[in-house]
Write an enzyme that holds these catalytic residues in place. Structure first.
Site, PDB file in Angstrom:
ATOM      1  N   TYR A 156      14.630 -37.837 -33.873  1.00 31.09           N
ATOM      2  CA  TYR A 156      13.683 -36.826 -34.341  1.00 31.09           C
ATOM      3  C   TYR A 156      12.231 -37.224 -34.058  1.00 31.09           C
ATOM      4  CZ  TYR A 156      11.367 -33.316 -37.174  1.00 31.09           C
ATOM      5  OH  TYR A 156      10.560 -32.293 -37.587  1.00 31.09           O
ATOM      6  N   LYS A 208       9.765 -35.400 -31.204  1.00 30.32           N
ATOM      7  CA  LYS A 208       8.530 -34.748 -31.625  1.00 30.32           C
ATOM      8  C   LYS A 208       7.297 -35.444 -31.052  1.00 30.32           C
ATOM      9  CE  LYS A 208      10.172 -31.293 -33.965  1.00 30.32           C
ATOM     10  NZ  LYS A 208       9.935 -29.904 -33.505  1.00 30.32           N
TER      11      LYS A 208
END
Length: 270
Positions: free
Chosen positions: A177, A181
């Protein structure tokens, strides 16, 4: 209305911040192509929304993305705004449940003073890492690549990419994650530099705690703990985030490019 005669393309448009953004553009007069993998939710939320065009789309599929942008090209020949709001924090339900369970263990350990050290790096499979990167990072690349000729044809434009506060801080969680990002931030800066001569701005949002269905999947006590880490001790509403997107896409935000704005209640300050 600020976005009359504007063609906008919003991914992740069936729920949360993407849906709020699509509605906000439509309310300001834009024609909004709303893309999401959830066909049923997309049809339900876009039903009766003036100027809104639902587009079932898996942004991890580059050919499907190209086909979706080809439809915009056929309909209008141009695009004014691209919003990349689609994303996931886990590759599948089991991974999300594992994350929530680990977060709860860490939270309880903090309350009791008993050490608990989560192990994420060693437990992430190649397939899980690839899946999240395909959606969160590759998806942004696919849509930006396909949209760029249409943005140039428009004569000016704006791209707003959704990153996360997790890309800006050290957070213990599965590495796919924050890695995905953070990749969004790198692509944002590159595209901002490349597309500025064409009157196209490219910026990123790195939200913190936003009251979306995805965020509410965590335990209430853990959510309260997260909010307690912020100087502004509440969640943001999706509508608040949407208003920031509209600012960046409007004439008021025309001098911003390559920036990362973190609506995180002060969790991230820079």
């Amino acid at each position: 209305m600020r976005f009359a005669d504007t063609i906008a393309f919003v991914t992740g448009a069936a729920s949360g911040m993407g849906l709020a953004t699509a509605r906000a553009f439509a309310a300001e007069g834009a024609v909004v192509y709303g893309a999401d993998i959830s066909t049923e939710a997309l049809d339900r939320e876009f039903s009766g929304l003036p100027g809104a065009v639902p587009l079932p789309l898996d942004i991890a599929d580059s050919a499907a993305v190209d086909a979706a942008m080809a439809r915009v090209a056929a309909d209008h020949g141009r695009l004014g705004v691209l919003v990349n709001a689609a994303g996931v924090n886990a590759p599948h339900r089991a991974a999300l449940e594992m994350l929530n369970a680990e977060n709860e263990k860490s939270f309880q350990a903090m309350k009791t003073g008993v050490p608990h050290h989560s192990v994420f790096i060693e437990s992430v499979s190649d397939d899980d890492f690839d899946r999240v990167m395909k959606i969160n990072a590759y998806g942004v690349f696919y849509t930006t690549r396909a949209a760029t000729p249409l943005l140039k044809a428009n004569g000016r434009g704006a791209v707003v990419n959704f990153s996360s506060a997790a890309a800006l801080m050290g957070v213990t969680m599965p590495p796919y994650y924050p890695a995905s990002k953070a990749a969004v931030l790198g692509m944002t800066r590159e595209a901002a530099a490349e597309l500025a001569p064409f009157g196209i701005t490219v910026n990123a949002l790195a939200p913190g705690a936003v009251d979306t269905p995805l965020f509410r999947q965590s335990d209430d006590d853990f959510i309260d703990f997260l909010i307690g880490m912020q100087p502004i001790r509440r969640t943001a509403s999706p509508d608040e985030i949407a208003r920031t997107v509209l600012f960046l896409a409007s004439e008021d935000g025309a001098y911003y490019t390559g920036q990362t704005i973190s609506p995180s209640g002060g969790l991230v300050m820079h």
